[in-house]
Design a protein around this motif. Structure first.
Motif: not given
Length: 125
Positions: A23-44
């Motif tokens: 939410a923070f980085y989307e607010a600052v950049t003005g761009h949506a981040l895409r959620r993605e599974a990265m092995g057992p971790s999660q990424g945006a």
């Protein structure tokens, strides 16, 4: 000898609370981040021009390193306006670590996000 187009191929910013950091980085950049599974971790994943651009993601989970206040800094693009991006960062809860200053081919500022990750922002003048 030829040189690569970009010095960075991919970056990952470790976070403890992926939803809050996203939410923070989307607010600052003005761009949506895409959620993605990265092995057992999660990424945006940050928005970027694939395959020409350089991408990166917020990382949270068992294979992500712990967030830290020191270490490598990746300067995120704040174009078209560094001042506007920094104002959005403050509104989203960031704190100053240093004011805007000239750096290599850009103006940059370092802030600490509400997730306590040191983040640098740059904008080519």
């Amino acid at each position: 000898m030829t040189h690569p187009t970009h010095a960075i191929a991919w970056f990952e910013i470790p976070v403890q609370d992926l939803a809050r950091a996203q939410a923070f980085y989307e607010a600052v950049t003005g761009h949506a981040l895409r959620r993605e599974a990265m092995g057992p971790s999660q990424g945006a994943v940050f928005a970027y021009d694939y395959p020409q651009g350089v991408g990166g993601a917020l990382m949270c989970g068992p294979t992500a390193p712990a967030p830290a206040t020191g270490g490598t800094l990746v300067y995120l693009d704040a174009s078209p306006s560094l001042d506007a991006a920094l104002a959005r960062a403050v509104a989203a809860g960031a704190r100053w670590r240093c004011r805007a200053r000239p750096c290599h081919r850009a103006w940059a500022s370092l802030r600490t996000s509400p997730t306590w990750t040191a983040t640098a922002w740059a904008c080519t003048p």
